[in-house]
Design a protein around this motif. Structure first.
Motif, PDB file in Angstrom:
ATOM      1  N   GLY A 139       0.806  -1.137  -0.156  1.00  0.00           N
ATOM      2  CA  GLY A 139       0.052   0.105  -0.054  1.00  0.00           C
ATOM      3  C   GLY A 139       0.889   1.292  -0.048  1.00  0.00           C
ATOM      4  O   GLY A 139       1.929   1.030  -0.439  1.00  0.00           O
ATOM      5  N   ASN A 140       0.350   2.324   0.642  1.00  0.00           N
ATOM      6  CA  ASN A 140       1.312   3.651   0.320  1.00  0.00           C
ATOM      7  C   ASN A 140       1.145   4.099   1.774  1.00  0.00           C
ATOM      8  O   ASN A 140       0.353   4.615   2.468  1.00  0.00           O
ATOM      9  N   PHE A 141       2.265   4.138   2.257  1.00  0.00           N
ATOM     10  CA  PHE A 141       2.729   4.852   3.648  1.00  0.00           C
ATOM     11  C   PHE A 141       2.993   6.234   3.338  1.00  0.00           C
ATOM     12  O   PHE A 141       3.922   6.578   2.968  1.00  0.00           O
ATOM     13  N   ALA A 142       1.893   7.225   3.757  1.00  0.00           N
ATOM     14  CA  ALA A 142       2.045   8.402   3.422  1.00  0.00           C
ATOM     15  C   ALA A 142       2.414   9.302   4.579  1.00  0.00           C
ATOM     16  O   ALA A 142       1.756   9.135   5.731  1.00  0.00           O
ATOM     17  N   VAL A 143       3.312  10.332   4.463  1.00  0.00           N
ATOM     18  CA  VAL A 143       3.819  11.105   5.557  1.00  0.00           C
ATOM     19  C   VAL A 143       3.772  12.559   5.189  1.00  0.00           C
ATOM     20  O   VAL A 143       4.196  13.193   3.774  1.00  0.00           O
ATOM     21  N   ALA A 144       3.257  13.555   6.170  1.00  0.00           N
ATOM     22  CA  ALA A 144       3.350  14.873   5.860  1.00  0.00           C
ATOM     23  C   ALA A 144       4.286  15.551   6.740  1.00  0.00           C
ATOM     24  O   ALA A 144       4.611  15.221   7.969  1.00  0.00           O
ATOM     25  N   GLY A 145       4.811  16.797   6.223  1.00  0.00           N
ATOM     26  CA  GLY A 145       5.755  17.745   7.273  1.00  0.00           C
ATOM     27  C   GLY A 145       5.672  19.059   6.790  1.00  0.00           C
ATOM     28  O   GLY A 145       5.273  19.358   5.638  1.00  0.00           O
ATOM     29  N   HIS A 146       6.013  20.044   7.729  1.00  0.00           N
ATOM     30  CA  HIS A 146       6.085  21.257   7.445  1.00  0.00           C
ATOM     31  C   HIS A 146       7.269  21.652   6.618  1.00  0.00           C
ATOM     32  O   HIS A 146       8.328  21.139   6.513  1.00  0.00           O
ATOM     33  N   ARG A 147       6.955  22.671   5.405  1.00  0.00           N
ATOM     34  CA  ARG A 147       8.082  23.101   4.889  1.00  0.00           C
ATOM     35  C   ARG A 147       8.686  24.249   5.389  1.00  0.00           C
ATOM     36  O   ARG A 147       9.864  24.328   5.562  1.00  0.00           O
ATOM     37  N   ARG A 148       7.909  25.145   6.199  1.00  0.00           N
ATOM     38  CA  ARG A 148       8.576  26.018   7.087  1.00  0.00           C
ATOM     39  C   ARG A 148       7.888  26.000   8.461  1.00  0.00           C
ATOM     40  O   ARG A 148       6.985  25.515   8.380  1.00  0.00           O
ATOM     41  N   THR A 149       8.710  26.707   9.269  1.00  0.00           N
ATOM     42  CA  THR A 149       8.063  26.754  10.768  1.00  0.00           C
ATOM     43  C   THR A 149       8.108  25.372  11.363  1.00  0.00           C
ATOM     44  O   THR A 149       8.360  24.518  10.646  1.00  0.00           O
ATOM     45  N   TYR A 150       8.403  25.293  12.709  1.00  0.00           N
ATOM     46  CA  TYR A 150       8.353  24.258  13.557  1.00  0.00           C
ATOM     47  C   TYR A 150       9.423  23.262  13.031  1.00  0.00           C
ATOM     48  O   TYR A 150       9.352  21.912  12.719  1.00  0.00           O
ATOM     49  N   GLY A 151      10.695  23.836  12.983  1.00  0.00           N
ATOM     50  CA  GLY A 151      11.944  23.416  12.469  1.00  0.00           C
ATOM     51  C   GLY A 151      12.155  23.259  11.121  1.00  0.00           C
ATOM     52  O   GLY A 151      13.208  22.529  10.844  1.00  0.00           O
ATOM     53  N   ASP A 152      11.272  23.409  10.124  1.00  0.00           N
ATOM     54  CA  ASP A 152      11.415  23.510   8.724  1.00  0.00           C
ATOM     55  C   ASP A 152      12.055  21.927   8.314  1.00  0.00           C
ATOM     56  O   ASP A 152      12.875  21.767   7.396  1.00  0.00           O
ATOM     57  N   PRO A 153      11.276  21.126   8.773  1.00  0.00           N
ATOM     58  CA  PRO A 153      11.703  19.456   8.349  1.00  0.00           C
ATOM     59  C   PRO A 153      11.936  19.433   6.888  1.00  0.00           C
ATOM     60  O   PRO A 153      12.926  18.804   6.305  1.00  0.00           O
ATOM     61  N   PHE A 154      10.941  19.904   6.064  1.00  0.00           N
ATOM     62  CA  PHE A 154      10.996  19.756   4.323  1.00  0.00           C
ATOM     63  C   PHE A 154      11.482  21.114   3.926  1.00  0.00           C
ATOM     64  O   PHE A 154      10.837  21.020   2.553  1.00  0.00           O
ATOM     65  N   LYS A 155      12.249  21.702   4.137  1.00  0.00           N
ATOM     66  CA  LYS A 155      12.768  22.900   3.675  1.00  0.00           C
ATOM     67  C   LYS A 155      13.235  22.821   2.385  1.00  0.00           C
ATOM     68  O   LYS A 155      13.156  23.397   1.490  1.00  0.00           O
ATOM     69  N   ASP A 156      14.067  21.594   2.059  1.00  0.00           N
ATOM     70  CA  ASP A 156      14.743  21.323   1.060  1.00  0.00           C
ATOM     71  C   ASP A 156      13.994  20.146  -0.051  1.00  0.00           C
ATOM     72  O   ASP A 156      14.553  19.647  -0.773  1.00  0.00           O
ATOM     73  N   PHE A 157      12.861  20.244   0.316  1.00  0.00           N
ATOM     74  CA  PHE A 157      11.759  19.227  -0.436  1.00  0.00           C
ATOM     75  C   PHE A 157      12.291  19.132  -1.780  1.00  0.00           C
ATOM     76  O   PHE A 157      12.123  18.327  -2.571  1.00  0.00           O
ATOM     77  N   PRO A 158      12.370  20.547  -2.478  1.00  0.00           N
ATOM     78  CA  PRO A 158      12.442  20.470  -4.016  1.00  0.00           C
ATOM     79  C   PRO A 158      13.684  19.856  -4.407  1.00  0.00           C
ATOM     80  O   PRO A 158      14.079  19.742  -5.678  1.00  0.00           O
TER      81      PRO A 158
END
Length: 247
Positions: A139-158
């Motif tokens: 199946g699909n293990f789907a995960v979300a995260g902040h791009r900015r704020t609260y530690g910027d986990p996915f700031k470098d997503f692009p």
């Protein structure tokens, strides 16, 4: 006299508004990061304590002959794995159950994955979309995260590219997923991106997939960036970190 009073009042109002704007910017850029750092460390400590006490499901057997991991043949397939155990503990809302590492984002990038995507959950780490597959399952293990704020986990997503590793562990097994293509841009209402076989992902049948989502643009939320991956290999934690950390 009246004109002077108006000018003075307007000036004071501008100063007050300017101060509030500066305080808000400081809160967004700095204070949410401070709060996230403390909350994230707390979630990691919780996971480590659980794992030290053995409070996790039994390890997934190695997927290939011998002790080493066996790569999946292609994006639509995944390493063989035993059927999921019916007595595995369910993920608990707002609680951590795994750690995620993305080498592309740097050696120090590590975030806990918690169950659900509520606002308060995403302030502590990454959030697993309730109702999508469990880690490593078909199946699909789907995960979300902040791009900015609260530690910027996915700031470098692009920066994600085809072949990049996304490594997760539940305390007993390492799961290495491989990104299928560059991030895809869509609207928030496009829930098909987290379907068991996500639409427009290029996957053509059931498999063990991973979907990562974050906000787009960087300081907005009018759209979403999506990255899809397929399970490439698994490895018992007793065998040490997978090769993806060193590639």
């Amino acid at each position: 006299m009246t004109v002077r009073l108006i000018v003075r009042t307007f000036s004071e109002l501008c100063i007050t508004v300017g101060t509030l704007i500066v305080l808000f910017v400081v809160y967004v850029l700095f204070w949410t990061g401070v709060k996230a750092a403390g909350a994230t460390e707390g979630q990691i400590d919780t996971l480590q304590n659980q794992w030290a006490q053995g409070a996790v499901p039994g390890p997934t057997p190695d997927t290939g002959p011998g002790r080493g991991p066996t790569p999946a043949p292609g994006p639509g397939t995944a390493p063989a794995a035993p059927p999921p155990s019916k007595d595995r503990e369910a993920y608990r809302g707002g609680k951590p159950f795994a750690m995620m590492y993305i080498p592309r984002f740097g050696t120090g990038w590590e975030w806990p994955v918690l169950e659900n995507t509520e606002v308060r959950t995403l302030q502590k780490g990454l959030g697993h979309y309730s109702g999508t597959a469990r880690l490593g399952d078909t199946g699909n293990f789907a995960v979300a995260g902040h791009r900015r704020t609260y530690g910027d986990p996915f700031k470098d997503f692009p920066k994600l590219r085809s072949g990049d590793a996304v490594v997760l562990t539940d305390g007993t097994t390492w799961f290495t997923y491989r990104i299928a293509s560059r991030p895809y841009r869509t609207v928030p209402g496009d829930t098909a991106v987290i379907d068991p076989v996500p639409r427009k992902s290029g996957f053509d049948g059931p498999g063990r997939y991973l979907t990562l989502t974050t906000c787009e643009p960087e300081w907005g939320s009018s759209h979403r960036l999506i990255a899809w991956a397929h399970l490439d290999s698994t490895r018992p934690v007793t065998d040490g970190r997978p090769a993806a950390f060193h590639s």
